[in-house]
Design an enzyme around this catalytic site. Structure first.
Site, PDB file in Angstrom:
ATOM      1  CE1 TYR A   1      49.113  51.104  15.686  1.00 28.05           C
ATOM      2  CE2 TYR A   1      46.928  52.087  15.881  1.00 28.05           C
ATOM      3  CZ  TYR A   1      47.738  51.014  15.541  1.00 28.05           C
ATOM      4  OH  TYR A   1      47.182  49.868  15.038  1.00 28.05           O
TER       5      TYR A   1
ATOM      6  CB  SER B   1      44.739  50.851  12.671  1.00 29.97           C
ATOM      7  OG  SER B   1      43.891  51.135  13.769  1.00 29.97           O
TER       8      SER B   1
END
Length: 251
Positions: free
Chosen positions: A156, A142
């Site tokens: 995350y 990401s």
């Protein structure tokens, strides 16, 4: 398009979203797709989409957050197909909470799924690839794991930063065995995971202001890069983390 005829592709988190799109794309190019997800309903839907189009797919319901289930997953795929040519680590969770409010279970679960899971699959599938003479591994990261942070996503962000580091080290170690390892780092992609935030007009407006192409990404935008990196055209690429974010400026 790239030809993956009869290659065995193991994809974690392939029940929906980016994972499903990657699975369907590989199947359309002739691959045998071994689909993993923790949700059997989503997995069955993906299998139906692929087989209805004439593709070959089989589902494997395992939780990749722990070593023993991953051992079972890899063993079953090898028992069924005798090899693993490509591994795509896509399974991920993304709890929404600030550091001050995050539950300990959510923090550990995020690291287990997003970071420990790829470690286990790379280790176990990597041994099979070593024995068979090579392979390709793609980790779905990401942009949150690059220079960007992400509001109320500390676990995350930490897991995706760790995944990029793990990708680079695996690429260094696995190069001697003809195994290439790269990471694909999407920006904001229109999936079920981002749906709740996309319903907030202010958040979506802020996202679009930061994206030069002026739109959010789709799973199809990620698929093309994954297929390229797994193809012979990318034979000299390993240890890379490549953004798919519409040109978002890193800071």
């Amino acid at each position: 398009m790239h030809d993956f005829t009869d290659q065995v592709v193991l994809i974690t988190g392939s029940g929906r979203g980016i994972g499903r799109a990657i699975a369907e794309a590989f199947a359309a190019q002739g691959a045998i797709v071994a689909l993993n997800d923790i949700n059997p309903i989503n997995l069955d839907e993906t299998i139906h989409h692929i087989t209805a189009s004439g593709g070959r797919a089989r589902g494997y319901v395992f939780d990749v957050a722990k070593r023993m289930p991953v051992q079972g997953l890899v063993t079953q795929v090898l028992d069924d197909w005798s090899r693993i040519d490509i591994l795509v680590n896509n399974a991920a969770v993304e709890p929404h909470a600030s550091i001050l409010e995050m539950d300990e279970w959510d923090f550990h679960r995020t690291l287990d799924v997003n970071l420990a899971g790829p470690f286990f699959t790379m280790q176990l599938a990597g041994r099979a690839m070593q024995a068979q003479g090579g392979g390709v591994i793609i980790n779905i990261g990401s942009i949150a794991g690059r220079a960007h942070g992400l509001h109320n996503r500390a676990a995350y962000v930490a897991s995706k930063m760790g995944l990029i580091g793990l990708t680079r080290e695996a690429a260094r170690e696995f190069a001697a065995y003809n195994i290439r390892v790269n990471a694909v780092c999407p920006g904001v992609i229109e999936t079920d995971m981002t749906a709740p935030l996309r319903q907030d007009a202010a958040i979506q407006h802020k996202w679009l202001e930061d994206i030069p192409q002026g739109r959010l990404g789709t799973p199809a935008d990620v698929v093309g890069l994954v297929l390229f990196l797994c193809s012979p055209a990318a034979a000299y690429l390993t240890g890379q983390a490549i953004n798919v974010d519409g040109g978002k400026v890193m800071c």
